[in-house]
Scaffold this active site. Structure first.
Site, PDB file in Angstrom:
ATOM      1  N   GLU A  32      10.646  10.741  39.606  1.00  0.00           N
ATOM      2  CA  GLU A  32      10.334  11.219  38.446  1.00  0.00           C
ATOM      3  C   GLU A  32       9.144  10.822  37.622  1.00  0.00           C
ATOM      4  O   GLU A  32       8.510  11.757  36.961  1.00  0.00           O
ATOM      5  CB  GLU A  32      11.315  11.364  37.424  1.00  0.00           C
ATOM      6  CG  GLU A  32      12.898  12.115  37.962  1.00  0.00           C
ATOM      7  CD  GLU A  32      13.755  11.240  39.029  1.00  0.00           C
ATOM      8  OE1 GLU A  32      13.075  10.351  39.449  1.00  0.00           O
ATOM      9  OE2 GLU A  32      14.642  11.954  39.418  1.00  0.00           O
ATOM     10  N   PHE A  57      29.550   9.481  35.003  1.00  0.00           N
ATOM     11  CA  PHE A  57      28.477   9.089  36.094  1.00  0.00           C
ATOM     12  C   PHE A  57      27.080  10.055  35.822  1.00  0.00           C
ATOM     13  O   PHE A  57      26.937  11.152  35.306  1.00  0.00           O
ATOM     14  CB  PHE A  57      28.909   9.905  37.474  1.00  0.00           C
ATOM     15  CG  PHE A  57      28.038   9.866  38.422  1.00  0.00           C
ATOM     16  CD1 PHE A  57      27.851   8.457  39.193  1.00  0.00           C
ATOM     17  CD2 PHE A  57      27.486  11.107  39.106  1.00  0.00           C
ATOM     18  CE1 PHE A  57      27.029   8.376  40.238  1.00  0.00           C
ATOM     19  CE2 PHE A  57      26.492  10.709  40.247  1.00  0.00           C
ATOM     20  CZ  PHE A  57      26.231   9.629  40.742  1.00  0.00           C
ATOM     21  N   GLN A  58      26.075   9.242  36.066  1.00  0.00           N
ATOM     22  CA  GLN A  58      24.630   9.732  35.663  1.00  0.00           C
ATOM     23  C   GLN A  58      24.620  10.096  34.169  1.00  0.00           C
ATOM     24  O   GLN A  58      23.602  10.845  34.084  1.00  0.00           O
ATOM     25  CB  GLN A  58      24.183  10.597  36.852  1.00  0.00           C
ATOM     26  CG  GLN A  58      23.947  10.008  38.001  1.00  0.00           C
ATOM     27  CD  GLN A  58      23.295  10.685  39.061  1.00  0.00           C
ATOM     28  OE1 GLN A  58      23.416  11.983  38.854  1.00  0.00           O
ATOM     29  NE2 GLN A  58      22.397  10.169  39.931  1.00  0.00           N
ATOM     30  N   LYS A  87      25.126  19.910  31.317  1.00  0.00           N
ATOM     31  CA  LYS A  87      25.184  20.594  32.408  1.00  0.00           C
ATOM     32  C   LYS A  87      25.901  22.019  32.378  1.00  0.00           C
ATOM     33  O   LYS A  87      25.503  22.896  32.999  1.00  0.00           O
ATOM     34  CB  LYS A  87      26.015  19.774  33.433  1.00  0.00           C
ATOM     35  CG  LYS A  87      26.180  20.342  35.015  1.00  0.00           C
ATOM     36  CD  LYS A  87      26.976  19.396  35.827  1.00  0.00           C
ATOM     37  CE  LYS A  87      27.575  20.100  36.973  1.00  0.00           C
ATOM     38  NZ  LYS A  87      26.703  19.731  38.536  1.00  0.00           N
ATOM     39  N   MET A 123      -7.340  -7.686  36.682  1.00  0.00           N
ATOM     40  CA  MET A 123      -7.465  -7.905  35.143  1.00  0.00           C
ATOM     41  C   MET A 123      -6.642  -8.926  34.889  1.00  0.00           C
ATOM     42  O   MET A 123      -7.322  -9.916  33.756  1.00  0.00           O
ATOM     43  CB  MET A 123      -7.130  -6.775  34.429  1.00  0.00           C
ATOM     44  CG  MET A 123      -7.684  -6.742  32.953  1.00  0.00           C
ATOM     45  SD  MET A 123      -9.547  -7.104  32.693  1.00  0.00           S
ATOM     46  CE  MET A 123     -10.062  -5.212  32.452  1.00  0.00           C
TER      47      MET A 123
END
Lengths: 561, 164
Positions: A49, A111-112, A161, A471
């Site tokens: 993502e 969940f999630q 959802k 760096m």
């Protein structure tokens, strides 16, 4: 017309003229992806993502349009966070549509589930959690309006959802009136007059332009201001390309890795015309000693930027393009030849190093970047990651056109450049797109090679491979007594084999004489190519100003190193 | 210096988090914050007391204005305004001290709103100085608990603070 939530989304995207989205499916957005299955909207499937947000960001920076991202709930949404923060810091318009767990499950640690509107509160311009399908069209429309107007930025819309499946009346109206959101576009005419007077009277003026000039599409106005007023120009990292890099009036970038002439000019100027900048600490160095001799005009569309870091004498809130047009109406031709002569002396006396190789025979990274500059057309798009290679690119690649340099300026996100280049080439397929990456940075989103190969995207990746996190290593060398704590990443991977494993072409270059040939070979091929440039590991970025020191205190490095 | 800001906001979920979060992430100090409805449905008014010099308060106001749900921000400290806070104090009070406490409360035009065998609840309204003064006086009797509403304020005269 009655539509389900998911269909509303694609309908709104069509109304908002979105032709491309970047995303990754998951449980909470199954209905949205089911809708995609039957509509003609183009969707780019990334491999992570974070890649989707950076790609949408690159697309937005090149096209000027709003980038759109889809992701699922929980980890899908949290994987967006770095990309959102990157876009927020650099004022990039994005609309992010995330799935959320079903309405009845919100707040139950299901969940999630992740509170993504809470998480992204400080890194979005605004965000929405949709609780009723009726709110969806207006929220999406507002999201596009807010993201793309005023000072642009990312807006997230979180959709449970069940809302994707609920049906409601859909009558789309473009929401262009939001009570608490009224950006100031026109600059105050009295302030513009004061600015004109100050510019006409200045003996040692400097223009300091930032990313706002590119966002506002004000390059032509900036160029005219510089040329008519005979005013030297310095550009922040975000503005490279807003003014032709080959103009005799261009001094380069100011600040920590800026040129001597840019930093001296700011320090000696009697007037700074700051346009679309936010006086970042990487530019100003020690604030108390920044531009001590100058009056400062500050033009910005975001009133909160004015006076945030530096005290301003003539503030002008408004669209940079409009304000500059207002100034140009009354601007007299400048007589600044003595000043320009002085500035030119600084420039001539302090050139950036450009040798091919070090005394040990290693290849100089600066040389590689100069060769990429020489062999790519003026309108080529260059994306970078973050670190030494980014600063060398800013210093040694001559940017001539706006929207040709993409880099994470504010947040400094390693792993930005490569996925951003995917978006860049999708926005402008006819242009050459080069991603200049570090061997550290490239590994942060290396998985997007799969995306580049899957869509046969014409991207050339130049890895400036010095086997270390350069760096950080440079700071360890200069400020931490040479204690190189965990900055060596020697020993892999073999980037040529990695490229090949993903189905892209991999090339390796270890001698200065092979550089041009490899770049030409890569440019001749349609599709992704990775070139692994093995450069000298000890090379540092100079000039350098130590953090929180006056920008006139410049470290040039020992010899030219 | 302390500044009292009146902030009119759209009464949408999360708006308090947006405002409060802004203060913490930008390093501004909130002294206190109160929220309540206004005469306009859907619009709430926050009164925020913030500590800082003029530069800081200007930044606070500008950053608040950037929040989409914020409709109007004004600094009430720059003009004459009525400022009030309500405080409830639970103070130790036996039969022999009750009278004295009662007298103090009357002097401050407060009210005793609850009495039990060994304690009383006192209600006082006023500006900060007044509340601090009565608190100090009651301390010698033993303050057991204090709760304060935070400051609210209105401009004096006919001028009002309304959404732009």
């Amino acid at each position: 017309m009655k539509l389900k939530g998911a269909a509303m989304i694609t309908a709104v995207l069509e109304k908002e003229q979105v032709d491309l989205v970047f995303g990754y499916p998951g449980g909470a957005v199954l209905s949205l992806y089911d809708q995609l299955y039957r509509c003609k909207l183009k969707h780019i499937l990334v491999r992570h993502e974070q890649g989707a947000v950076h790609a949408a960001d690159g697309y937005a920076r090149v096209s000027g349009k709003t980038g759109v991202v889809f992701a699922t709930s929980g980890p899908g949404a949290t994987n967006l966070v770095t990309g959102i923060a990157t876009a927020y810091m650099d004022s990039v318009p994005l609309v992010l549509i995330t799935g959320q767990v079903a309405t009845r499950l919100i707040g139950t640690d299901s969940f999630q589930e992740a509170d993504i509107t809470g998480i992204t509160l400080p890194i979005t311009k605004h965000n929405y959690l949709i609780k009723d399908v009726q709110e969806l069209p207006d929220a999406l429309s507002e999201a596009f309006f807010i993201a793309s107007t005023g000072r642009p930025g990312p807006v997230l819309v979180d959709i449970p959802k069940d809302i994707f499946e609920l049906e409601d009346q859909f009558d789309y109206t473009h929401r262009r009136e939001i009570p608490g959101y009224k950006p100031t576009i026109e600059g105050h005419s009295g302030q513009i007059q004061r600015a004109v007077k100050a510019i006409n009277a200045a003996k040692r003026p400097v223009i300091f332009a930032g990313g706002g000039v590119i966002i506002a599409g004000a390059s032509a106005e900036l160029t005219e201001l510089a040329e008519r007023g005979r005013i030297p120009v310095v550009l922040s990292l975000m503005a490279l390309g807003a003014f032709p890099g080959n103009s005799p009036l261009f001094l380069g970038m100011p600040g920590m890795h800026g040129t001597v002439s840019a930093n001296y000019s700011i320090s000696e100027a009697d007037l700074i015309i700051a346009a679309g900048v936010r006086f970042d600490d990487r530019v100003t160095g020690q604030l108390e000693s920044f531009a001590r001799k100058a009056q400062i005009i500050h033009i910005d569309i975001d009133p909160a930027e004015i006076g945030k870091n530096v005290a301003i004498d003539i503030p002008i809130v408004g669209d940079v393009k409009k304000v500059l047009q207002g100034i140009l109406k009354r601007l007299q031709p400048g007589v600044t030849e003595d000043w320009l002569k002085k500035v030119e002396e600084w420039r001539q006396g302090n050139p950036l190093c450009s040798e091919k190789q070090t005394s040990e025979g290693g290849m100089k990274p600066q040389f590689v970047i100069r060769e990429i500059d020489r062999l790519t057309p003026d309108n080529a798009i260059i994306c970078t990651d973050v670190g030494q290679h980014q600063m060398w690119t800013a210093q040694h690649y001559c940017f001539r056109l706006p929207r040709t340099f993409l880099s994470s300026g504010g947040l400094g996100t390693m792993g930005y450049g490569f996925p951003a280049s995917l978006g860049a080439t999708l926005a402008s397929p006819q242009k050459t797109v080069f991603c200049i990456a570090g061997d550290g940075s490239f590994q942060m989103n290396i998985q997007e090679l799969a995306t580049a190969v899957a869509y046969n995207l014409n991207i050339k990746v130049a890895i400036i491979n010095n086997g270390c996190l350069g760096m950080v290593r440079q700071w360890q060398e200069l400020f931490y007594g040479g204690r190189y704590s965990h900055t060596s990443i020697q020993g892999g991977p073999d980037f040529v084999k990695v490229a090949e494993a993903y189905g892209a072409l991999g090339l390796r270059v270890s001698a200065p004489s092979e550089v041009a040939g490899a770049i030409e070979q890569a440019l001749a091929i349609e599709g992704p190519v990775v070139i692994d440039f093995l450069v000298d590991a000890g090379e540092n970025v100079y000039p350098m100003v130590a953090p929180n020191r006056p920008i006139s205190e410049i470290i040039m490095g020992s010899g030219k190193r | 210096m302390k500044h009292v800001l009146a902030v009119l906001v759209e009464n949408k979920s999360g708006v308090l988090t947006r405002v409060a979060g802004l203060f913490s992430r930008r390093g501004f100090n909130i002294d206190n914050i109160t929220v309540g409805e206004t005469v306009t449905p859907g619009i709430s008014r926050m009164t925020i007391t913030v500590e800082g010099d003029e530069m800081v308060v200007e930044q606070v106001m500008k950053q608040l204005n950037k929040l989409i749900n914020v409709l109007k921000v004004s600094n009430l400290s720059l003009e004459p305004a009525v400022m009030r806070e309500l405080m409830l104090i639970k103070v130790r009070a036996e039969s022999q001290t009750r009278g004295d406490i009662q007298q103090i409360v009357e002097t401050f035009r407060g009210k005793v709103v609850d009495v039990s065998l060994d304690s009383m609840i006192v209600e006082v309204t006023g500006n900060e100085d007044k509340l601090e003064a009565i608190k100090l006086l009651l301390q010698s009797y033993g303050i057991r608990e204090i709760v304060r509403t935070g400051k609210i304020a209105l401009l004096r005269g006919s001028k009002i603070t309304r959404e732009a």
